[in-house]
Design an enzyme around this catalytic site. Structure first.
Site, short mmCIF file in Angstrom:
data_model
loop_
_atom_site.label_atom_id
_atom_site.label_comp_id
_atom_site.label_asym_id
_atom_site.label_seq_id
_atom_site.Cartn_x
_atom_site.Cartn_y
_atom_site.Cartn_z
N HIS A 76 -13.45 37.79 -16.40
CA HIS A 76 -12.67 37.22 -15.30
C HIS A 76 -13.05 37.85 -13.96
O HIS A 76 -13.14 37.17 -12.94
CB HIS A 76 -11.18 37.43 -15.60
CG HIS A 76 -10.29 37.12 -14.45
ND1 HIS A 76 -9.51 38.08 -13.84
CD2 HIS A 76 -10.05 35.97 -13.77
CE1 HIS A 76 -8.83 37.53 -12.86
NE2 HIS A 76 -9.13 36.26 -12.79
N GLU A 79 -16.12 36.30 -12.72
CA GLU A 79 -15.84 34.97 -12.17
C GLU A 79 -15.49 35.07 -10.68
O GLU A 79 -15.97 34.30 -9.86
CB GLU A 79 -14.70 34.33 -12.95
CG GLU A 79 -14.22 33.00 -12.38
CD GLU A 79 -12.73 32.84 -12.48
OE1 GLU A 79 -12.11 32.49 -11.46
OE2 GLU A 79 -12.17 33.06 -13.57
N HIS A 80 -14.65 36.05 -10.33
CA HIS A 80 -14.32 36.27 -8.92
C HIS A 80 -15.57 36.62 -8.12
O HIS A 80 -15.78 36.11 -7.01
CB HIS A 80 -13.31 37.41 -8.80
CG HIS A 80 -11.89 37.02 -9.04
ND1 HIS A 80 -10.92 37.10 -8.08
CD2 HIS A 80 -11.27 36.53 -10.15
CE1 HIS A 80 -9.75 36.70 -8.57
NE2 HIS A 80 -9.95 36.35 -9.84
N GLU A 156 -3.39 40.34 -8.99
CA GLU A 156 -3.17 39.11 -9.76
C GLU A 156 -2.51 39.42 -11.09
O GLU A 156 -1.59 38.73 -11.53
CB GLU A 156 -4.51 38.41 -9.99
CG GLU A 156 -4.41 37.10 -10.75
CD GLU A 156 -5.76 36.50 -11.04
OE1 GLU A 156 -5.82 35.63 -11.93
OE2 GLU A 156 -6.76 36.88 -10.40
#
Length: 468
Positions: A76, A79-80, A156
């Protein structure tokens, strides 16, 4: 930042089910064509000429279940970081160019795949291919843009999980349902491991998984297969693979031998909830017709106001404010079947759980009726017709399937396989799946002194992915 799987415990927003697959109608079938570039990158084209726009998606066969030990959350995090630029398109250029050309873009990570997508005018398709092909191999990461983004991911996690009791319970249920398999980890990662992620970790993961042969290109919209082939060969076909793609090796989950239970008490909980997750087969691991039967069973048990759980618990006995069921069958290695209910204001969890147990036992013993089966099939197949109106949904259905062991033919044939489900199939699937030894029961309770029951029902669906 998420897609969510149908059912009770959700960490993020968005929806994807195998039930959105395209119905093969003689006159309206959105034909899908697939081919493979010389470097091994698969391409799927779904023509849709109703508007001069396209949805362009690049899917990588890698997700949180493929992360190295001790690096939870790196899929993840990367991905950022894929938006942090290359030499050709420096930081900020990717998003700015898409916006300047009237498009929109985003990305998401799941346990089994990571995907990047754009929706834009058809004449800009070559542009987005150039952008994606460039960052597939030329990503430039520096501490000055990596370290601040890690803070974004940490925040997040706090916002979407640590500050949400239902998401915390979801996380605990996954961790208990899988003792060994990496599906037990949250997609966003455990905070102690996320805190320690570095630029070197991201680069290593990028180099180990991002290459054409490990990717699938899906284009849906106002294009022809020939148009997409020409552009794909121009932009992606020239890329050389940077490593040999091998089969994904994951720790096999041992056969469960005992039911498990977790209770979370939290002052922030609006109302009590009981939910149960059963370890089940997925479409990739099921015998013929087995996963389809579970989709039918989930819809019949908890798909809406006419479902068995809702009618019994909410309408007839007035024990629950809401109740339902879901089936997540899109995992590469296994699936999950879930049921849930929340007591009425002032009510207790125990009667709700007891009634859920009684309904499941009744289906195991007696199955369902012909009328229930016919109505449920009609509902599921009708859903696929509505799904055809969404270009992005079509692209996601194919991408998710192809990254988890299925084929284009499987996607197109899904409604026919639903239609073939029999009463015996549903009863057998229930008997196999509703085995207490394969279950984790989770209970969320407000802290002492907090109001019990009431409040707006949430849709706590299991966290399958995170999306920007």
């Amino acid at each position: 930042m998420s897609f969510k799987r149908r059912g009770l415990y959700a960490a993020f927003a968005g929806v994807f089910l195998l039930a959105v697959f395209v119905r093969p109608l003689p006159a309206a079938q959105p034909l899908a064509e697939t081919f493979t570039l010389n470097n091994g990158m698969q391409v799927v084209v779904i023509p849709d000429h109703r508007a001069p726009v396209v949805t362009h998606m690049v899917w990588y066969r890698v997700g949180s279940a493929d992360e190295p030990q001790g690096k939870a959350g790196i899929a993840h995090f990367l991905e950022h970081l894929m938006f942090k630029g290359t030499t050709k398109y420096p930081p900020g250029a990717f998003n700015r160019i898409i916006r300047q050309n009237g498009g929109e873009d985003n990305a998401f990570t799941s346990k089994d795949y990571t995907a990047y997508f754009q929706r834009i005018a058809k004449e800009r398709l070559g542009l987005v291919m150039d952008l994606e092909a460039d960052r597939m191999q030329n990503l430039v990461l520096k501490d000055e843009n990596v370290l601040p983004e890690l803070k974004v991911v940490e925040e997040e996690r706090r916002e979407r999980i640590d500050n949400d009791p239902s998401s915390l319970l979801s996380e605990q249920i996954d961790a208990m349902l899988y003792l060994a398999h990496p599906y037990r980890k949250p997609v966003i990662g455990w905070m102690p491991e996320v805190n320690r992620l570095t630029r070197d970790d991201a680069i290593a993961f990028y180099k180990a998984h991002y290459t054409p042969a490990n990717a699938i290109l899906v284009v849906a919209g106002d294009v022809t297969p020939d148009e997409v082939r020409k552009l794909a060969e121009e932009h992606y076909g020239k890329l050389a693979n940077t490593f040999d793609v091998t089969a994904r090796m994951r720790t096999e989950e041992p056969e469960p031998i005992a039911p498990r239970r977790v209770t979370l008490t939290d002052a922030r909980a609006a109302s009590p909830v009981v939910q149960r997750a059963y370890l089940s087969v997925s479409y990739a691991t099921a015998a013929k017709g087995e996963a389809e039967a579970l989709d039918v069973l989930a819809e019949l048990l908890g798909g809406g106001a006419t479902s068995r759980l809702y009618r019994k618990l909410v309408v007839e006995k007035r024990l629950a404010s809401y109740a339902g069921a879901w089936y997540s069958g899109d995992g590469l290695n296994s699936g999950i079947f879930g049921v849930y209910g929340s007591p009425v204001p002032g009510g207790a969890v125990e009667p709700v759980e007891a009634e859920i147990d009684a309904i499941l036992e009744d289906i195991k013993a007696n199955g369902i009726t012909e009328d229930e089966l016919a109505r449920t099939k009609a509902t599921l197949i009708a859903d696929t017709v509505y799904a055809r109106d969404n270009q992005g949904t079509l692209a996601r259905a194919f991408g998710s399937a192809l990254t988890t062991g299925m084929t284009v033919a499987d996607v197109l044939a899904w409604p026919d396989r639903i239609q073939a489900v029999t009463l015996e199939d549903v009863k057998a699937a229930a008997a196999k799946t509703f085995d207490d030894r394969r279950s984790v029961t989770g209970v969320l309770l407000p802290a002492a002194g907090a109001p019990a029951g009431g409040g707006e029902p949430t849709d706590p669906t299991p966290s399958n992915s995170t999306q920007q």
